[in-house]
Enzyme design. Structure first.
Site, mmCIF file in Angstrom:
data_model
loop_
_atom_site.group_PDB
_atom_site.id
_atom_site.type_symbol
_atom_site.label_atom_id
_atom_site.label_comp_id
_atom_site.label_asym_id
_atom_site.label_seq_id
_atom_site.Cartn_x
_atom_site.Cartn_y
_atom_site.Cartn_z
ATOM 1 C CG HIS A 124 -1.998 -1.008 1.213
ATOM 2 N ND1 HIS A 124 -2.855 -1.206 0.156
ATOM 3 C CD2 HIS A 124 -2.336 -1.944 2.150
ATOM 4 C CE1 HIS A 124 -3.681 -2.211 0.429
ATOM 5 N NE2 HIS A 124 -3.379 -2.674 1.636
ATOM 6 C CB ALA A 125 4.290 2.093 1.038
#
Length: 390
Positions: free
Chosen positions: A132-133
Site C-alpha cells: 500500500h505504500a
C-alpha cells in the site's frame, strides 16, 4: 542458475512493530520463521540476510522528501508528519521505523537480485508484500513498498517484462500506482470489492495509464467469496494474461488475509485454497518465466491460526518440498505458540478442505452470479487491450 530457493530473513524484521494494539503484530513473522524451522525447511533453502535498502534504492520508487520524513519520524516519533501518512492510526510512528522498513525492503530487493542473477531460482520474503505504500506516503500499515522496490530493481538490472500477481484481500494499490504508466510491468490484483474494503480502489476499469493501457488488471471479488469462487477467479484471469505477457520474472504477493478467520476483511478462503494458489504461482513461474519467482508475504491478521501456516506452505512450495496439508504440526512449535501468545495453536497444516475443487471458465458462466459478473467485468476491461478475447 542455482536450483535452490532462498529464504530472505533477518531477525531484525520483527522490529516492524506499530504497538501492542495494532493488528499487524510482528509475532506473526517470528512464529512463521519458527514453523519453517520446525519442519526442517532450513535444510532445503539458503537462508540469506540481505542488506537494508539504501537511499538510492528507496528512491527508485519513493520521493526524497518522503524518505526524509520517515527518517525524521524514526528519530522523533512524536513529531511525525501526518501529511505523509505517518503518525496515523494505521501507521503510527515508532523509533527505528526507517531502519526496519528499509530492512524489510532490502530483503525483497535482495530476493529480486538473487533470482535475476541466477543465485536462486525462487526467493521468498514473507516479511514483505507491503503493497500500500505510495511514492510519497505511508498507507495501510505500509511504510516502504518493498514489492515495488523489488520490481524497480529488476527493471534497473535490465528486465523488460515483470509480472506482479497480488492475492492479498486488499487491492495492491501502491504497486499499481508505481507502474501505472510503465508497460514493462503487468500488475494483477485479486481482492475484495472496493465498495466493502480499504483502500476503495481496484475497480476493473482501472487498466493502466495512457502509455500502458492493459498493464493493470483488477478482479474485484464480492464479499463472502469462498474457495471455489476465489480459485475460479484466479484461474479465469491470471494464467491467460501471464501467458500473453511472457514475463522474465514473476513477483507474487501472498497476503493471508483472504482467510475466513481474518478479522479485517470479508472473504471466506481457506488455508487449503491459499496453498493451491501458491502452487499455481510456482507453476506459472516455471511455465512462463524460466522458473524465476519472487514470493512475498503481505497482510494477514489471524496471527496464530493462519499466517504462520500459510507462509510456511509458501516457503515449502518454493523449496520444492511442499507440505502435505494433512501433516501434523510439530508439538515443539505448538508449545512455543502457547508460551508466546497464550493461544492454542492449530494441529494440522490444513483447514480440512483439501483437495479444493473449483470450476474453470471454460465450463461456462452464469450471468446472474456475482462472482462471474466480477470475472466478466475484468476480462471485458483488460483482455481486448492485450489482444485477447474477453
Amino acid at each position: 542458475m542455482s536450483g535452490r530457493a532462498q529464504l530472505m530473513w533477518d531477525e531484525a524484521v520483527t522490529g516492524y512493530d506499530f504497538g501492542p494494539d495494532h493488528p499487524m503484530d510482528p509475532v506473526r513473522l517470528a512464529l512463521t520463521r519458527r514453523l519453517v524451522d520446525a519442519f526442517g525447511l532450513d535444510r532445503e533453502v539458503d537462508v540469506v540476510a540481505a542488506k537494508p535498502a539504501g537511499e538510492s534504492t528507496l528512491r527508485l520508487v519513493h520521493r526524497e522528501d518522503y524518505v526524509e520524513a520517515v527518517k525524521a519520524a524514526s528519530v522523533d516519533p512524536g513529531a511525525a508528519d501526518a501529511s505523509y501518512g505517518l503518525g496515523t492510526m494505521d501507521d503510527p510512528a515508532f523509533a527505528g521505523m526507517h531502519e526496519v522498513s528499509a530492512m524489510i525492503a532490502g530483503q525483497s530487493v535482495g530476493a529480486a537480485e538473487a533470482v535475476w542473477h541466477g543465485d536462486a531460482l525462487h526467493a521468498v520474503n514473507f516479511a514483505g508484500g507491503l503493497h500500500h505504500a505510495m511514492p510519497g506516503g505511508a498507507s495501510g500499515f505500509c511504510i516502504y513498498n518493498d514489492a515495488s522496490l523489488a520490481i524497480a530493481r529488476l527493471l534497473e538490472l535490465g528486465a523488460e517484462r515483470v509480472a506482479y500477481v497480488d492475492v492479498d484481500v486488499h487491492h495492491g494499490d501502491g504497486v499499481q500506482a508505481a507502474f501505472w504508466e510503465d508497460p514493462r510491468v503487468l500488475t494483477i490484483s485479486l481482492h475484495e470489492h472496493p465498495r466493502t474494503l480499504f483502500p476503495q480502489t481496484g475497480w476493473p476499469e482501472e487498466t493502466g495509464g495512457a502509455s500502458a493501457e492493459g498493464s493493470a488488471v483488477n478482479v474485484a471479488l464480492p464479499a463472502g467469496t469462498g474457495d471455489a469462487g476465489w480459485l475460479r477467479a484466479f484461474h479465469s484471469v491470471v494464467p491467460e494474461l501471464v501467458a500473453e505477457f511472457r514475463p522474465q520474472v514473476l513477483v507474487t504477493q501472498h497476503g493471508a488475509d483472504t482467510h475466513f478467520e481474518d478479522p479485517l476483511a470479508h472473504l471466506a478462503v481457506s488455508l487449503d485454497a491459499q496453498r493451491a494458489v501458491q502452487v499455481a504461482c510456482h507453476d506459472l513461474a516455471h511455465e512462463y518465466a524460466d522458473g524465476r519467482w519472487v514470493a512475498l508475504g503481505g497482510g494477514g491478521y489471524a496471527v496464530v491460526d493462519v499466517v504462520p501456516r500459510s507462509w510456511t506452505h509458501l516457503v515449502a512450495v518454493a523449496a520444492g518440498r511442499p507440505i502435505d496439508p494433512e501433516t501434523v504440526i510439530p508439538e515443539s512449535w505448538r508449545q512455543e505458540v502457547f508460551a508466546r501468545t497464550r493461544q492454542l495453536a492449530p494441529v494440522r497444516m490444513t483447514d480440512g478442505r483439501w483437495p479444493v475443487s473449483w470450476k474453470g471458465w471454460e465450463s461456462g458462466y452464469d450471468p446472474a452470479d456475482r462472482l462471474d459478473q466480477a470475472i466478466v467485468a475484468t476480462r471485458r476491461a483488460v483482455f481486448p487491450l492485450r489482444g485477447l478475447l474477453p
